[in-house]
Design an enzyme around this catalytic site. Structure first.
Site, mmCIF file in Angstrom:
data_model
loop_
_atom_site.group_PDB
_atom_site.id
_atom_site.type_symbol
_atom_site.label_atom_id
_atom_site.label_comp_id
_atom_site.label_asym_id
_atom_site.label_seq_id
_atom_site.Cartn_x
_atom_site.Cartn_y
_atom_site.Cartn_z
ATOM 1 N N TYR A 8 11.015 -8.935 -12.005
ATOM 2 C CA TYR A 8 10.925 -9.813 -10.821
ATOM 3 C C TYR A 8 12.229 -9.851 -10.034
ATOM 4 C CZ TYR A 8 6.143 -10.953 -11.260
ATOM 5 O OH TYR A 8 4.774 -10.823 -11.260
ATOM 6 N N HIS A 53 -1.786 -15.880 -3.918
ATOM 7 C CA HIS A 53 -1.078 -15.363 -5.095
ATOM 8 C C HIS A 53 0.324 -15.925 -5.227
ATOM 9 C CE1 HIS A 53 -4.016 -11.676 -5.197
ATOM 10 N NE2 HIS A 53 -4.565 -12.792 -5.577
ATOM 11 N N SER A 60 -6.977 -3.531 -0.129
ATOM 12 C CA SER A 60 -7.934 -2.591 -0.717
ATOM 13 C C SER A 60 -9.260 -3.270 -1.044
ATOM 14 C CB SER A 60 -7.335 -1.957 -1.978
ATOM 15 O OG SER A 60 -6.987 -2.965 -2.902
HETATM 16 P P1 OAD Z 1 -3.348 -2.719 -2.373
HETATM 17 O O1 OAD Z 1 -2.115 -1.968 -2.688
HETATM 18 O O2 OAD Z 1 -4.447 -2.717 -3.366
HETATM 19 O O3 OAD Z 1 -3.973 -2.163 -0.995
HETATM 20 C C1 OAD Z 1 -3.190 -1.989 0.138
HETATM 21 C C2 OAD Z 1 -4.108 -1.618 1.297
HETATM 22 O O4 OAD Z 1 -3.295 -1.530 2.480
HETATM 23 C C3 OAD Z 1 -4.801 -0.274 1.155
HETATM 24 O O5 OAD Z 1 -6.180 -0.417 1.445
HETATM 25 C C4 OAD Z 1 -4.117 0.614 2.218
HETATM 26 O O6 OAD Z 1 -5.004 1.568 2.790
HETATM 27 C C5 OAD Z 1 -3.706 -0.417 3.240
HETATM 28 N N1 OAD Z 1 -2.574 -0.059 4.105
HETATM 29 C C6 OAD Z 1 -1.519 0.753 3.821
HETATM 30 N N2 OAD Z 1 -0.669 0.811 4.881
HETATM 31 C C7 OAD Z 1 -1.192 0.019 5.842
HETATM 32 C C8 OAD Z 1 -0.781 -0.367 7.158
HETATM 33 N N3 OAD Z 1 0.351 0.092 7.693
HETATM 34 N N4 OAD Z 1 -1.564 -1.215 7.857
HETATM 35 C C9 OAD Z 1 -2.720 -1.682 7.327
HETATM 36 N N5 OAD Z 1 -3.149 -1.371 6.093
HETATM 37 C C10 OAD Z 1 -2.397 -0.546 5.356
HETATM 38 O O7 OAD Z 1 -2.883 -4.200 -1.987
HETATM 39 P P2 OAD Z 1 -3.740 -5.551 -1.994
HETATM 40 O O8 OAD Z 1 -5.125 -5.330 -1.548
HETATM 41 O O9 OAD Z 1 -2.925 -6.563 -1.266
HETATM 42 O O10 OAD Z 1 -1.986 -9.215 -6.948
HETATM 43 O O11 OAD Z 1 -3.722 -5.922 -3.533
HETATM 44 C C11 OAD Z 1 -4.293 -7.131 -3.950
HETATM 45 C C12 OAD Z 1 -3.552 -7.680 -5.131
HETATM 46 O O12 OAD Z 1 -3.437 -6.676 -6.150
HETATM 47 C C13 OAD Z 1 -2.101 -8.052 -4.863
HETATM 48 O O13 OAD Z 1 -1.949 -9.319 -4.244
HETATM 49 C C14 OAD Z 1 -1.509 -8.056 -6.244
HETATM 50 C C15 OAD Z 1 -2.126 -6.781 -6.780
HETATM 51 O O14 OAD Z 1 -2.294 -6.713 -8.147
HETATM 52 C C16 OAD Z 1 -1.166 -9.910 -7.788
HETATM 53 O O15 OAD Z 1 -0.030 -9.551 -8.027
HETATM 54 C C17 OAD Z 1 -1.787 -11.129 -8.373
#
Ligand code: OAD
Length: 246
Positions: free
Chosen positions: A65, A117, A189
């Site tokens: 962290y 989160h 995602s």
């Molecule tokens: P992910 O890493 O799963 O997904 C990121 C998304 O952002 C993907 O669909 C990419 O295609 C998209 N992306 C990348 N660059 C981009 C841009 N410039 N503009 C728009 N979109 C873009 O991240 P999250 O969905 O946030 O949880 O993940 C959800 C949770 O999983 C997080 O909060 C974390 C993780 O485990 C905890 O830590 C509790």
């Protein structure tokens, strides 16, 4: 980039809910979790970001962290974050729901934010639950930071794997999703529950579902419209178009 259907919706709506994920911060230089260069490709979240890691190997937990905190020092919101600040001003009822812990929506200036989160910039005690009123940099030189009140283990105020979401933030997010007219899913995602269920709550209650993401996600097929692109490029454009309509 935006067809008439999208713009008409914004013209005629007053209630907007937005869900953001790591993708909106990608253009600020914060790594996403999945996909190429994703954080979880190199680290096992169960090993490092779990209550077990905090209690059984606090040094390793805090090393991870503090590394993440260090990476965020000096990171600034990007045009996508700022566009959402401008968007908030254009609607009577605007809820910003985020899965991000990076504090960038607050730093940009949004006010009605539900952090599902948590927020890595805050620190609290695992034992007495007191919040520590210090900037996040105060733990950077500590191997295992301790509570000044009870000597318990300190932790960043983030949701660890296996933990419940902050209940009030999640209830408010569910409410905002159920009552909005437009639900925007940006840079996520759409894989992690329970946040991933929010757009479906919105759609079941009649909202128009718009996704902004350079990649397809499991949500894309259910969205009313998908704008494939980067948040930092699409959102400023969208706000300019909405301003013209208002
Ligand atoms: P992910 O890493 O799963 O997904 C990121 C998304 O952002 C993907 O669909 C990419 O295609 C998209 N992306 C990348 N660059 C981009 C841009 N410039 N503009 C728009 N979109 C873009 O991240 P999250 O969905 O946030 O949880 O993940 C959800 C949770 O999983 C997080 O909060 C974390 C993780 O485990 C905890 O830590 C509790």
């Amino acid at each position: 980039m935006f067809n008439e259907k999208i713009l008409n919706r914004f013209k005629n709506s007053t209630q907007i809910a937005v869900l953001t994920g790591a993708g909106i911060s990608a253009e600020s230089g914060v790594p996403t979790f999945r996909g190429k260069d994703g954080l979880w490709n190199n680290y096992d979240p169960q090993q490092l970001a779990s209550p077990q890691a905090l209690s059984q190997m606090p040094e390793t937990f805090w090393e991870f962290y503090n590394w993440r905190r260090k990476k965020l020092l000096g990171v600034k919101p990007n045009l996508g974050h700022y566009a959402l600040v401008d968007m908030e001003k254009l609607f009577d009822d605007f809820a910003l729901i985020t899965q991000n812990v990076d504090n960038l929506h607050r730093e940009a200036g949004n006010t009605n934010i539900y952090e599902l989160h948590g927020n890595i910039a805050r620190t609290r005690c695992e034992d007495c639950q007191t919040f520590i009123d210090q900037p996040m940099s105060f733990t950077l030189d500590e191997k295992v930071p301790r509570c000044p009140h009870c000597s318990g283990l300190l932790r960043p105020d983030v949701v660890l794997f296996g933990e419940m979401l902050p209940q009030k933030a999640f209830r408010d997010a569910q409410e905002a999703s159920a009552t909005c007219e437009i639900f925007l899913s940006i840079g996520t995602s759409s894989l992690v529950e329970p946040a991933a269920s929010l757009p479906y709550i919105a759609k079941a209650n009649g909202a128009f579902l718009l996704e902004i993401n350079p990649e397809k996600t499991p949500l894309s097929a259910s969205a009313d419209e998908v704008v494939q692109g980067k948040a930092g490029e699409v959102l400023p454009n969208l706000v300019i178009q909405i301003e013209k309509l208002k």
